[in-house]
Scaffold this motif. Sequence first.
Motif, PDB file in Angstrom:
ATOM      1  N   ARG A  46      39.102  -0.915 -21.096  1.00  9.48           N
ATOM      2  CA  ARG A  46      39.494  -0.819 -22.509  1.00  9.48           C
ATOM      3  C   ARG A  46      38.307  -0.403 -23.375  1.00  9.48           C
ATOM      4  N   TRP A  47      37.138  -0.965 -23.097  1.00  8.89           N
ATOM      5  CA  TRP A  47      35.970  -0.683 -23.926  1.00  8.89           C
ATOM      6  C   TRP A  47      35.211   0.555 -23.468  1.00  8.89           C
ATOM      7  N   THR A  48      35.143   0.803 -22.157  1.00  8.78           N
ATOM      8  CA  THR A  48      34.502   2.049 -21.709  1.00  8.78           C
ATOM      9  C   THR A  48      35.347   3.249 -22.141  1.00  8.78           C
ATOM     10  N   GLY A  49      36.666   3.079 -22.099  1.00  8.17           N
ATOM     11  CA  GLY A  49      37.562   4.140 -22.563  1.00  8.17           C
ATOM     12  C   GLY A  49      37.465   4.357 -24.063  1.00  8.17           C
ATOM     13  N   THR A  50      37.354   3.269 -24.814  1.00  5.51           N
ATOM     14  CA  THR A  50      37.207   3.386 -26.266  1.00  5.51           C
ATOM     15  C   THR A  50      35.907   4.096 -26.614  1.00  5.51           C
ATOM     16  N   LEU A  51      34.836   3.757 -25.909  1.00  8.13           N
ATOM     17  CA  LEU A  51      33.548   4.417 -26.140  1.00  8.13           C
ATOM     18  C   LEU A  51      33.670   5.921 -25.910  1.00  8.13           C
ATOM     19  N   ALA A  52      34.268   6.304 -24.796  1.00  6.38           N
ATOM     20  CA  ALA A  52      34.403   7.722 -24.467  1.00  6.38           C
ATOM     21  C   ALA A  52      35.344   8.436 -25.440  1.00  6.38           C
ATOM     22  N   ALA A  53      36.490   7.825 -25.732  1.00  5.44           N
ATOM     23  CA  ALA A  53      37.460   8.462 -26.635  1.00  5.44           C
ATOM     24  C   ALA A  53      36.897   8.607 -28.046  1.00  5.44           C
ATOM     25  N   ALA A  54      36.244   7.555 -28.533  1.00  5.52           N
ATOM     26  CA  ALA A  54      35.670   7.613 -29.877  1.00  5.52           C
ATOM     27  C   ALA A  54      34.582   8.677 -29.953  1.00  5.52           C
ATOM     28  N   GLY A  55      33.773   8.777 -28.910  1.00  4.19           N
ATOM     29  CA  GLY A  55      32.744   9.812 -28.890  1.00  4.19           C
ATOM     30  C   GLY A  55      33.340  11.201 -28.847  1.00  4.19           C
ATOM     31  N   ALA A  56      34.343  11.385 -27.999  1.00  4.56           N
ATOM     32  CA  ALA A  56      34.970  12.704 -27.878  1.00  4.56           C
ATOM     33  C   ALA A  56      35.607  13.131 -29.205  1.00  4.56           C
ATOM     34  N   VAL A  57      36.283  12.211 -29.868  1.00  9.18           N
ATOM     35  CA  VAL A  57      36.975  12.554 -31.113  1.00  9.18           C
ATOM     36  C   VAL A  57      35.981  12.768 -32.254  1.00  9.18           C
ATOM     37  N   THR A  58      35.122  11.799 -32.500  1.00  7.88           N
ATOM     38  CA  THR A  58      34.219  11.901 -33.656  1.00  7.88           C
ATOM     39  C   THR A  58      33.215  13.030 -33.473  1.00  7.88           C
ATOM     40  N   LEU A  59      32.585  13.090 -32.312  1.00  8.83           N
ATOM     41  CA  LEU A  59      31.581  14.124 -32.094  1.00  8.83           C
ATOM     42  C   LEU A  59      32.235  15.490 -31.899  1.00  8.83           C
ATOM     43  N   GLY A  60      33.432  15.488 -31.326  1.00 14.86           N
ATOM     44  CA  GLY A  60      34.186  16.737 -31.229  1.00 14.86           C
ATOM     45  C   GLY A  60      34.502  17.303 -32.608  1.00 14.86           C
ATOM     46  N   LEU A  61      34.873  16.450 -33.557  1.00 10.74           N
ATOM     47  CA  LEU A  61      35.089  16.896 -34.936  1.00 10.74           C
ATOM     48  C   LEU A  61      33.792  17.410 -35.543  1.00 10.74           C
ATOM     49  N   GLY A  62      32.696  16.765 -35.178  1.00 14.82           N
ATOM     50  CA  GLY A  62      31.395  17.231 -35.648  1.00 14.82           C
ATOM     51  C   GLY A  62      31.085  18.639 -35.163  1.00 14.82           C
ATOM     52  N   CYS A  63      31.566  18.979 -33.989  1.00  9.30           N
ATOM     53  CA  CYS A  63      31.363  20.338 -33.470  1.00  9.30           C
ATOM     54  C   CYS A  63      32.051  21.376 -34.350  1.00  9.30           C
ATOM     55  N   LEU A  64      33.171  21.007 -34.946  1.00  5.22           N
ATOM     56  CA  LEU A  64      33.891  21.933 -35.823  1.00  5.22           C
ATOM     57  C   LEU A  64      33.100  22.259 -37.082  1.00  5.22           C
ATOM     58  N   ALA A  65      32.230  21.352 -37.486  1.00  5.99           N
ATOM     59  CA  ALA A  65      31.488  21.523 -38.729  1.00  5.99           C
ATOM     60  C   ALA A  65      30.072  22.045 -38.510  1.00  5.99           C
TER      61      ALA A  65
END
Length: 168
Positions: free
Chosen positions: A47-66
């Motif tokens: 639950r927490w390793t998945g949350t870490l990975a998902a949160a990183g992928a989403v937030t940092l992935g959005l950062g890639c757009l900018a």
Amino acid sequence: MPTILAEAARAGNWLLLTAAVAGLLAFAVCAVRLTVTDLREHRLPNRWTGTLAAAGAVTLGLGCLADDDGWSRFWSMLGGGAVYLVLLLVLHLISRAGMGMGDVKLAGGLGLYAGWVGWDQLLAAIVLGFVVGGVVALTLVVTRRATGATHLPFGPALLAGTALALLL
């Protein structure tokens, strides 16, 4: 990461700055929870390793757009996650008793964060994770709080190594 945050603030790139800060906050929350759990129970919940990975992928992935280097940063992020995960998977397969699958899954998420910043930070995160783990183990053996046969949680060392690398 401090350089990216400073450059984003200086350039007025608020989307990149917000994405990076959100990613760091998610990292911090997950890191605390994973560290406490691993120290207490010697396990890293999906639950927490998945949350870490998902949160990183989403937030940092959005950062890639900018970011002007968005595609480069995106592929570096994905590559970092894959490299760190595969490295620890190989170590897990070589020494089944030494490293658990929770550490392997954690490495995938940590690689996303370190890889997003750059390949140098990914290498630093890997090296620092093992150095922190080694120093902790050596200290515990020298102070006779552990022996060579003692099973020590490795997740906190991996998290600390990545946190240190992100601060470089």
